[in-house]
Design a protein around this motif. Structure first.
Motif, PDB file in Angstrom:
ATOM      1  N   THR A  19      45.511  66.684  34.021  1.00  0.00           N
ATOM      2  CA  THR A  19      45.285  66.938  35.444  1.00  0.00           C
ATOM      3  C   THR A  19      44.336  65.900  36.027  1.00  0.00           C
ATOM      4  O   THR A  19      44.586  65.348  37.105  1.00  0.00           O
ATOM      5  CB  THR A  19      44.723  68.354  35.654  1.00  0.00           C
ATOM      6  OG1 THR A  19      45.670  69.303  35.160  1.00  0.00           O
ATOM      7  CG2 THR A  19      44.428  68.623  37.117  1.00  0.00           C
ATOM      8  N   SER A  20      43.246  65.612  35.327  1.00  0.00           N
ATOM      9  CA  SER A  20      42.246  64.656  35.814  1.00  0.00           C
ATOM     10  C   SER A  20      42.833  63.274  36.022  1.00  0.00           C
ATOM     11  O   SER A  20      42.657  62.662  37.084  1.00  0.00           O
ATOM     12  CB  SER A  20      41.080  64.551  34.824  1.00  0.00           C
ATOM     13  OG  SER A  20      40.437  65.779  34.665  1.00  0.00           O
ATOM     14  N   LEU A  36      36.385  58.663  38.325  1.00  0.00           N
ATOM     15  CA  LEU A  36      36.720  59.639  37.300  1.00  0.00           C
ATOM     16  C   LEU A  36      35.625  59.605  36.239  1.00  0.00           C
ATOM     17  O   LEU A  36      35.407  58.574  35.605  1.00  0.00           O
ATOM     18  CB  LEU A  36      38.083  59.333  36.669  1.00  0.00           C
ATOM     19  CG  LEU A  36      38.506  60.196  35.479  1.00  0.00           C
ATOM     20  CD1 LEU A  36      38.592  61.668  35.865  1.00  0.00           C
ATOM     21  CD2 LEU A  36      39.836  59.709  34.924  1.00  0.00           C
ATOM     22  N   VAL A  37      34.925  60.719  36.075  1.00  0.00           N
ATOM     23  CA  VAL A  37      33.863  60.831  35.077  1.00  0.00           C
ATOM     24  C   VAL A  37      34.430  61.561  33.870  1.00  0.00           C
ATOM     25  O   VAL A  37      34.869  62.711  33.984  1.00  0.00           O
ATOM     26  CB  VAL A  37      32.640  61.599  35.639  1.00  0.00           C
ATOM     27  CG1 VAL A  37      31.565  61.752  34.572  1.00  0.00           C
ATOM     28  CG2 VAL A  37      32.095  60.905  36.877  1.00  0.00           C
ATOM     29  N   VAL A  84      36.294  54.376  36.407  1.00  0.00           N
ATOM     30  CA  VAL A  84      36.088  55.352  35.330  1.00  0.00           C
ATOM     31  C   VAL A  84      34.674  55.210  34.783  1.00  0.00           C
ATOM     32  O   VAL A  84      34.212  54.093  34.529  1.00  0.00           O
ATOM     33  CB  VAL A  84      37.096  55.127  34.171  1.00  0.00           C
ATOM     34  CG1 VAL A  84      36.865  56.130  33.046  1.00  0.00           C
ATOM     35  CG2 VAL A  84      38.522  55.181  34.677  1.00  0.00           C
ATOM     36  N   LEU A  85      33.996  56.331  34.616  1.00  0.00           N
ATOM     37  CA  LEU A  85      32.772  56.377  33.832  1.00  0.00           C
ATOM     38  C   LEU A  85      33.224  56.897  32.472  1.00  0.00           C
ATOM     39  O   LEU A  85      33.468  58.083  32.294  1.00  0.00           O
ATOM     40  CB  LEU A  85      31.733  57.302  34.460  1.00  0.00           C
ATOM     41  CG  LEU A  85      30.403  57.433  33.712  1.00  0.00           C
ATOM     42  CD1 LEU A  85      29.739  56.068  33.518  1.00  0.00           C
ATOM     43  CD2 LEU A  85      29.470  58.373  34.438  1.00  0.00           C
ATOM     44  N   PRO A  86      33.431  55.984  31.505  1.00  0.00           N
ATOM     45  CA  PRO A  86      34.106  56.336  30.262  1.00  0.00           C
ATOM     46  C   PRO A  86      33.230  57.108  29.272  1.00  0.00           C
ATOM     47  O   PRO A  86      32.006  57.134  29.373  1.00  0.00           O
ATOM     48  CB  PRO A  86      34.481  54.967  29.693  1.00  0.00           C
ATOM     49  CG  PRO A  86      33.413  54.049  30.188  1.00  0.00           C
ATOM     50  CD  PRO A  86      33.048  54.569  31.558  1.00  0.00           C
ATOM     51  N   ALA A  87      33.918  57.703  28.301  1.00  0.00           N
ATOM     52  CA  ALA A  87      33.242  58.455  27.236  1.00  0.00           C
ATOM     53  C   ALA A  87      33.907  58.169  25.906  1.00  0.00           C
ATOM     54  O   ALA A  87      35.061  57.751  25.838  1.00  0.00           O
ATOM     55  CB  ALA A  87      33.295  59.954  27.534  1.00  0.00           C
ATOM     56  N   ASN A  88      33.157  58.415  24.851  1.00  0.00           N
ATOM     57  CA  ASN A  88      33.688  58.355  23.494  1.00  0.00           C
ATOM     58  C   ASN A  88      32.918  59.361  22.631  1.00  0.00           C
ATOM     59  O   ASN A  88      32.146  60.169  23.148  1.00  0.00           O
ATOM     60  CB  ASN A  88      33.638  56.931  22.917  1.00  0.00           C
ATOM     61  CG  ASN A  88      32.234  56.349  22.877  1.00  0.00           C
ATOM     62  OD1 ASN A  88      31.241  57.077  22.908  1.00  0.00           O
ATOM     63  ND2 ASN A  88      32.145  55.032  22.813  1.00  0.00           N
ATOM     64  N   ILE A 124      35.571  65.099  37.619  1.00  0.00           N
ATOM     65  CA  ILE A 124      34.831  65.211  36.367  1.00  0.00           C
ATOM     66  C   ILE A 124      35.712  65.943  35.363  1.00  0.00           C
ATOM     67  O   ILE A 124      36.020  67.128  35.538  1.00  0.00           O
ATOM     68  CB  ILE A 124      33.505  65.968  36.569  1.00  0.00           C
ATOM     69  CG1 ILE A 124      32.664  65.299  37.665  1.00  0.00           C
ATOM     70  CG2 ILE A 124      32.728  66.035  35.251  1.00  0.00           C
ATOM     71  CD1 ILE A 124      31.432  66.099  38.075  1.00  0.00           C
ATOM     72  N   ASP A 125      36.132  65.220  34.330  1.00  0.00           N
ATOM     73  CA  ASP A 125      36.927  65.810  33.256  1.00  0.00           C
ATOM     74  C   ASP A 125      35.968  66.333  32.198  1.00  0.00           C
ATOM     75  O   ASP A 125      35.264  65.566  31.553  1.00  0.00           O
ATOM     76  CB  ASP A 125      37.870  64.760  32.657  1.00  0.00           C
ATOM     77  CG  ASP A 125      38.734  65.332  31.548  1.00  0.00           C
ATOM     78  OD1 ASP A 125      39.225  66.463  31.703  1.00  0.00           O
ATOM     79  OD2 ASP A 125      38.906  64.643  30.520  1.00  0.00           O
ATOM     80  N   CYS A 126      35.914  67.652  32.041  1.00  0.00           N
ATOM     81  CA  CYS A 126      34.932  68.284  31.146  1.00  0.00           C
ATOM     82  C   CYS A 126      35.555  68.651  29.799  1.00  0.00           C
ATOM     83  O   CYS A 126      36.758  68.859  29.692  1.00  0.00           O
ATOM     84  CB  CYS A 126      34.367  69.541  31.800  1.00  0.00           C
ATOM     85  SG  CYS A 126      33.448  69.201  33.316  1.00  0.00           S
ATOM     86  N   GLN A 127      34.684  68.772  28.817  1.00  0.00           N
ATOM     87  CA  GLN A 127      35.125  69.157  27.482  1.00  0.00           C
ATOM     88  C   GLN A 127      35.386  70.665  27.426  1.00  0.00           C
ATOM     89  O   GLN A 127      34.888  71.411  28.262  1.00  0.00           O
ATOM     90  CB  GLN A 127      34.081  68.777  26.449  1.00  0.00           C
ATOM     91  CG  GLN A 127      32.784  69.568  26.538  1.00  0.00           C
ATOM     92  CD  GLN A 127      31.816  69.174  25.437  1.00  0.00           C
ATOM     93  OE1 GLN A 127      32.124  68.392  24.560  1.00  0.00           O
ATOM     94  NE2 GLN A 127      30.633  69.737  25.503  1.00  0.00           N
TER      95      GLN A 127
END
Length: 149
Positions: A19-20, A36-37, A84-88, A124-127
């Protein structure tokens, strides 16, 4: 001031990241400026935006824990015209380290304070959990922005 949408659910596999990423691509196709976070240590929104989560030099983790300016970690999506504010996987440690900090639930809000007005939308795509990373996403939204959960 833009609209903030946090996509959350405590269960995994329900389509939060899909969705994000698709909402980000759709909104930018209509000429909206979008950030997009990725607040999920799995980094799937990062990967879905065409960025290699394993090759990141800076991510949302350094923004939350080290006070890195958010603009230093942001990247343009490889596909689509959004930021994008990326994550890993490094973000997994952030939740544990944030427990020791004062104002731990406001770290994302503080990081986004100076730039959120630059975007029509902040997604904000959350876990899939109910921990401090989601609390950070909610605190940003509750600071006077519109939100959907």
């Amino acid at each position: 001031m833009g609209i903030t949408i946090a996509i959350t659910n405590q269960k995994g596999g329900v389509g939060k990241t899909t969705t994000s990423v698709n909402l980000a691509a759709s909104l930018t196709a209509t000429q909206r400026k979008l950030l997009l976070v990725d607040l999920d240590p799995q980094g799937n929104a990062t990967m879905g935006s065409g960025l290699d989560k394993n090759a990141l030099e800076k991510s949302v983790c350094e923004v939350l824990l080290d006070g890195l300016p958010i603009t230093a970690a942001m990247q343009m999506a490889a596909e689509g015209n959004y930021v994008v504010l990326p994550a890993n996987q490094d973000l997994t440690a952030a939740e544990v380290e944030l427990l020791q900090r004062p104002n731990r639930e406001f770290q994302l809000r503080e990081a986004l304070k100076g730039i959120s007005g630059d975007y029509d939308y902040v997604l904000i795509d959350c876990q899939p959990s109910l921990g401090l990373l989601i609390a950070n996403g909610y605190q940003y939204m509750l600071s006077g922005k519109y939100w959907i959960s």
